[in-house]
Design a protein around this motif. Structure first.
Motif, PDB file in Angstrom:
ATOM      1  N   ARG A 185       0.701  -1.076  -0.011  1.00  0.00           N
ATOM      2  CA  ARG A 185      -0.010   0.073  -0.189  1.00  0.00           C
ATOM      3  C   ARG A 185       0.954   1.237  -0.156  1.00  0.00           C
ATOM      4  N   THR A 186       1.844   1.170   0.723  1.00  0.00           N
ATOM      5  CA  THR A 186       2.887   2.369   0.984  1.00  0.00           C
ATOM      6  C   THR A 186       4.120   1.822   0.324  1.00  0.00           C
ATOM      7  N   ARG A 241       4.579  -1.133  14.595  1.00  0.00           N
ATOM      8  CA  ARG A 241       3.053  -1.034  14.863  1.00  0.00           C
ATOM      9  C   ARG A 241       2.249  -2.235  14.851  1.00  0.00           C
ATOM     10  N   ASN A 255      -2.226  -1.163  13.507  1.00  0.00           N
ATOM     11  CA  ASN A 255      -2.861  -1.094  12.191  1.00  0.00           C
ATOM     12  C   ASN A 255      -2.276  -1.975  11.110  1.00  0.00           C
ATOM     13  N   TYR A 291      -2.154  -1.839   8.037  1.00  0.00           N
ATOM     14  CA  TYR A 291      -1.413  -1.351   7.009  1.00  0.00           C
ATOM     15  C   TYR A 291      -0.152  -0.503   7.295  1.00  0.00           C
ATOM     16  N   LYS A 292       0.057  -0.461   8.634  1.00  0.00           N
ATOM     17  CA  LYS A 292       1.208   0.556   8.912  1.00  0.00           C
ATOM     18  C   LYS A 292       2.238  -0.392  10.003  1.00  0.00           C
ATOM     19  N   ILE A 297       7.315   1.414   7.644  1.00  0.00           N
ATOM     20  CA  ILE A 297       6.795   2.511   8.024  1.00  0.00           C
ATOM     21  C   ILE A 297       7.590   2.826   9.354  1.00  0.00           C
ATOM     22  N   SER A 318      10.292   4.773   8.263  1.00  0.00           N
ATOM     23  CA  SER A 318      10.042   6.262   7.850  1.00  0.00           C
ATOM     24  C   SER A 318       9.497   7.102   8.792  1.00  0.00           C
ATOM     25  N   SER A 319       8.752   6.512   9.826  1.00  0.00           N
ATOM     26  CA  SER A 319       8.271   7.498  10.814  1.00  0.00           C
ATOM     27  C   SER A 319       9.611   7.758  11.854  1.00  0.00           C
TER      28      SER A 319
END
Lengths: 120, 171, 550
Positions: free
Chosen positions: C209-210, C242, C245, C247-248, C253, C256-257
């Protein structure tokens, strides 16, 4: 119009409900009027058979000249088999209903569509 | 009432009496701590009241949520009766890391108890990470835990248990 | 080929026995579907649209003829005579029965194969360069390190319930055939300034998705430090990725975060606390694993072959030699890529008979070595140049010699909605429509063009890194396809940019045609499609495709 579908536990085969038994062809499926509580009752019966089938759910049907067919192309592919192997799956059996499903177009999303991540 | 199964130093599994009372919040209100028997506290509660309870001679264990850092307990380990690691869902694998760090980094030798969604399918992983008490949630028996733990004749990597990894067996 | 020993074999037998017990409990009603699902997924068994699907690991895409024949046997005995090779260098069978799955695992274990960790939130099959051990480009054989990772990650007690799935790729060549920068961890073997062997470590790439291209977090990790460093990365991810969620939840993720710098700091800090002497494999075991890849009995041959050159008189063979044959490190040998992309067929599918044929050819002509590429083709990595004409003739007779490697009709496609319960749209018919527009001459004229099609946002068909990427979406219940341009999964990794609004199924092949014609108009010199796109940008392509729509 709705029909009840699931996958058979033992082999994963797509099956449809008809008056207390699971059949392999959509053409043999029992059809429920949208408001008919018998549909939800059949779902409940299906859920009570965890060693026979997996995840029963109702699918939406739409009327065509050749009779009712599943609304969503996902359910049409389930009802027929993969489009890249026309002899694999249920489409191997030539019948009028299968022909109607194969020619159905203009799909809308079925309310019977599952949470796909959960489904996996 | 969840069943408690313990694994002893010889690797034998047996049903065990649970002398500890797990003190949990109810509707956000911390439950009262009864009598003077052994208790298990959350990390926050332990940080507030642990000293007092310990100096009163009480046996105290601490329950670590899966999102809490086991490092926060490092200095208190020698005086704890047990560390309970929470598996809110069996899929939440953070407690495996906590268990390994307790054994391998902090040298903790007391009881590490798995609580929460504790299933026999996880037996092999839990034992290898150093967990030795299991509050099972699937009704499984000590015999089933023993069988699940011994299902594999070999392991491929070192962990917190004493099993020799494949490369050591080969040497 | 890495040779399994008694320990590896007993492990696979124990695994198959465990799964047989679990299936038995499910069929007897002792466990629910919710309890059983994670157990079957840990063995690669999905419930798809028409049946169960069994995904079998091909560790780093490498197998021998005995294993390929076992797959052919499974295809005939338990499936419908074919299998599907995937972008993870694995193979999937589409018509598996739950009741047969334990027998299938037994049959696999008999040839040192399995389905362990081909699904689930664990460390998946490590992928690698399909030319490993054959290409002159590489500084070391990446398969040695893949095998180190395979063993370490198998039923890892700490890292089997990660926030999400975890994919590692290793390569050792400048030319990246393993898409390492779009993996959770990508490892590139390199020589350091002092000549020592090390890994450049990339973390947090991925598609789905990302999509992200992974940043490099360490330029030179000494090779013998691999496992302790992986342990540090996985531990930081296991603790801080995470879980709220889905998707994260991938490591990309987290990276990146936090930012690559802070993530790196946390990894290095964790690494500094690990007892690395205990966590790393001792040199003796590294040497044993290296030695277990039996050395290949290459013959001393002249660098050129008269038979090979003479066969080029046949234009069809000449084209095959140009497009499907690659340089080998050993004089007189070649790497032959077997195309599973015959126009009109399903990308990545092979019939049982084709599998048997490839097994025979590997045994006779390729030192018993077969590879699966992430682009869904097969490779005979060690063919004598003298034998290439013979191999070609046999492949051509079986529909396996389409001369289209890396060309427009060599399309990656996931199974899509024809099979997959997750898909939103079909991928296979779209690939077939597009491939039909590129006969051999046109494909050659266009040159390298990587078209990649996914039937949903999970991106199994790698559409984010396609020169032309195609994503199937469900638009009000109908199949639509979003086109994107300029992605690459190779050493020049980049993410594709969305061209514009999605087009209906019957317009996709036309749109691709238009994109290709636009490229041919704009092309300068020897530019590939990707190069031209990078030079001229999205605009001319966008104009051409959407002008036609009006």
């Amino acid at each position: 119009m709705k029909a009840l579908t699931a996958n058979r536990l033992l082999d994963g085969e797509v099956v449809f409900w008809n008056e207390g038994r699971w059949v392999e062809q959509f053409s043999d499926a029992q059809l429920f009027d949208d408001a008919d509580p018998a549909g939800e009752e059949a779902v409940a019966t299906g859920k009570s058979q965890p060693t026979v089938i997996v995840e029963p759910y109702l699918i939406d049907l739409t009327e065509t000249e050749a009779g009712p067919v599943p609304v969503s192309y996902r359910e049409r592919i389930r009802a027929l088999g993969p489009t890249n192997h026309p002899t694999h799956g249920k489409q191997a059996e030539a019948n009028a209903v299968n022909a109607a499903i194969a020619h159905a177009e203009g799909a809308a999303r079925s309310t019977g569509r599952l949470d796909l991540i959960r489904r996996k | 009432m969840p069943k408690l199964i313990k694994r002893d130093a010889d690797g034998q599994f047996a049903a065990a009496e649970d002398a500890f009372i797990d003190i949990r919040e109810e509707d956000g209100v911390p439950a009262a701590i009864p009598g003077n028997g052994p208790v298990i506290l959350s990390l926050a509660r332990f940080q507030e009241e642990g000293d007092a309870l310990l100096s009163g001679g009480r046996q105290v264990g601490v329950r670590i949520a899966s999102n809490e850092a086991i490092e926060d307990l490092a200095y208190d380990l020698p005086r704890l009766a047990l560390v309970a690691l929470e598996f809110p869902k069996y899929r939440d694998g953070r407690a495996y890391t906590s268990a390994r760090l307790l054994r391998e980094r902090f040298g903790y030798t007391g009881e590490i108890r798995a609580v929460g969604d504790v299933l026999r399918e996880q037996a092999g992983f839990m034992v290898r990470c150093g967990i030795d008490a299991f509050e099972v949630s699937d009704g499984s028996s000590p015999e089933e835990w023993a069988a699940a733990t011994h299902r594999y004749r070999h392991v491929y990597q070192r962990a917190a248990d004493s099993r020799a990894p494949a490369w050591k067996e080969r040497a | 080929m890495y040779r399994y020993d008694e320990i590896d074999r007993e492990f696979l037998a124990d695994r198959a026995n465990e799964f047989r017990l679990q299936v038995g409990r499910r069929l007897a009603g002792e466990i629910t579907e919710d309890q059983f699902k994670p157990l079957r997924l840990m063995n690669g068994l999905y419930l798809q649209l028409h049946a169960y699907m069994l995904r079998i690991a091909v560790p780093y895409g490498s197998m021998d003829s005995r294993q390929m024949r076992a797959l052919a046997d499974i295809a005939r005995r338990y499936d419908r005579g074919y299998g599907h090779f995937t972008t993870r260098q694995n193979i999937q069978f589409n018509w598996t029965k739950l009741a047969d799955a334990p027998d299938m695992l037994d049959a696999l274990a008999a040839v040192d194969m399995h389905a362990i960790q081909t699904s689930g939130n664990c460390i998946r099959n490590t992928t690698s360069d399909p030319f490993a051990g054959a290409t002159a480009e590489e500084v070391d054989d990446p398969r040695v390190w893949c095998e180190v990772i395979r063993q370490w990650s198998t039923l890892h007690p700490e890292f089997s319930y990660l926030p999400r799935k975890f994919k590692i790729a290793v390569t050792a060549a400048d030319h990246d055939r393993a898409a390492v920068k779009v993996h959770d961890i990508g490892l590139i073997l390199k020589r350091g300034d002092d000549g020592s062997l090390g890994f450049e470590v990339f973390v947090g790439g991925g598609q789905g998705r990302t999509p992200y291209v992974a940043p490099s977090i360490r330029k030179h990790l000494p090779v013998d430090q691999l496992l302790s460093y992986l342990e540090a990365i996985l531990r930081v991810y296991n603790r801080h990725g995470r879980r709220d969620n889905i998707y994260k939840a991938r490591i990309k993720i987290l990276v990146s975060s936090l930012g690559a710098e802070e993530f790196t700091r946390q990894v290095e800090e964790e690494w500094s606390k690990i007892d690395v002497a205990a966590a790393n494999l001792p040199d003796t075991e590294l040497a044993r694993i290296r030695a277990a890849f039996a050395p290949l009995p290459f013959q001393a041959l002249p660098a050129t072959s008269e038979a090979f050159e003479a066969a080029k008189a046949d234009p069809a063979f000449a084209r095959f030699a140009r497009n499907n044959v690659r340089a080998h490190k050993q004089p007189g040998y070649a790497v032959v890529v077997v195309s599973l992309k015959k126009v009109g067929d399903t990308p990545g599918d092979a019939s049982a008979d084709q599998m048997d044929l490839v097994a025979d050819l590997a045994e006779t002509h390729s030192l018993d070595d077969i590879r699966v590429t992430h682009e869904q083709n097969l490779v005979l990595p060690h063919v004598k140049l003298d034998a290439v004409p013979t191999v070609y003739a046999a492949l051509a007779a079986a529909g396996l010699a389409t001369p289209n490697i890396d060309l427009a009709s060599d399309i990656i496609a996931c199974p899509g909605l024809d099979y997959c319960a997750l898909a939103n749209a079909r991928a296979i018919p779209v690939a077939q429509d597009i491939a039909a527009r590129f006969d051999d001459d046109r494909a050659d004229l266009v040159g390298e063009l990587k078209i990649k099609i996914s039937g949903c946002i999970n991106a199994c068909g790698h559409h984010h890194v396609g020169h032309i990427g195609i994503l199937g979406v469900d638009k009000k219940g109908e199949e639509f396809y979003q086109l994107s341009l300029g992605g690459s999964g190779a050493e020049d990794a980049s993410l594709a940019q969305i061209l514009g609004p999605a087009v209906p199924a019957n317009r996709v092949a036309d749109a691709v045609d238009t994109l290709v014609e636009t490229y041919l108009t704009q092309r300068s010199g020897e530019e590939r499609f990707l190069d031209t796109f990078r030079r001229v940008g999205l605009a001319p392509f966008k104009e051409a495709v959407y002008a036609e729509a009006h």
